[in-house]
Write a protein that holds these residues in place. Sequence first.
Motif, PDB file in Angstrom:
ATOM      1  N   ASP A  17      -1.021  -6.955  -4.840  1.00  0.00           N
ATOM      2  CA  ASP A  17      -2.401  -6.242  -4.961  1.00  0.00           C
ATOM      3  C   ASP A  17      -1.999  -4.714  -5.060  1.00  0.00           C
ATOM      4  O   ASP A  17      -1.191  -4.261  -4.509  1.00  0.00           O
ATOM      5  CB  ASP A  17      -3.177  -6.358  -3.524  1.00  0.00           C
ATOM      6  N   ILE A  19      -3.238  -0.840  -7.031  1.00  0.00           N
ATOM      7  CA  ILE A  19      -4.326  -0.228  -7.770  1.00  0.00           C
ATOM      8  C   ILE A  19      -3.704   0.135  -9.200  1.00  0.00           C
ATOM      9  O   ILE A  19      -2.635   0.500  -9.353  1.00  0.00           O
ATOM     10  CB  ILE A  19      -4.501   1.230  -6.963  1.00  0.00           C
ATOM     11  N   GLN A  22      -0.577   2.601 -10.415  1.00  0.00           N
ATOM     12  CA  GLN A  22       0.033   2.679  -9.137  1.00  0.00           C
ATOM     13  C   GLN A  22       1.670   2.008  -9.359  1.00  0.00           C
ATOM     14  O   GLN A  22       1.764   1.025 -10.012  1.00  0.00           O
ATOM     15  CB  GLN A  22      -0.356   2.235  -7.931  1.00  0.00           C
TER      16      GLN A  22
END
Length: 99
Positions: A17, A19, A22
Amino acid sequence: MQFQISCKSCKQNFGIDAIPGQTIRCNCPYCGSPAIVATPGTNPQPTMTTQPVSAPKKISRSKIDWHFGRKVTVVFLALAALFAIVLSGLYIVFSAMSN
Ligand SMILES: [Zn+2]
């Protein structure tokens, strides 16, 4: 957003997981080797290949068929050439015998 990571050490795929854009430090769940992953976004040089989970790898069926067809053609041509060589060899032997 979920990203699919393929480990550089053991080539296993796992999801993380993150963003988009990132850079994440994580350990491979299969071999435990540390990995720094830059998800697609702002960082232009990701250390590992990433791809969104929503776009799974698709193997082009027609490409496989094309490769297979080519292989069959090559084998067929090789056999035909061999057959022609054997036939001409037999022809030479029989014409030498009849003389
Ligand atoms: Zn690994």
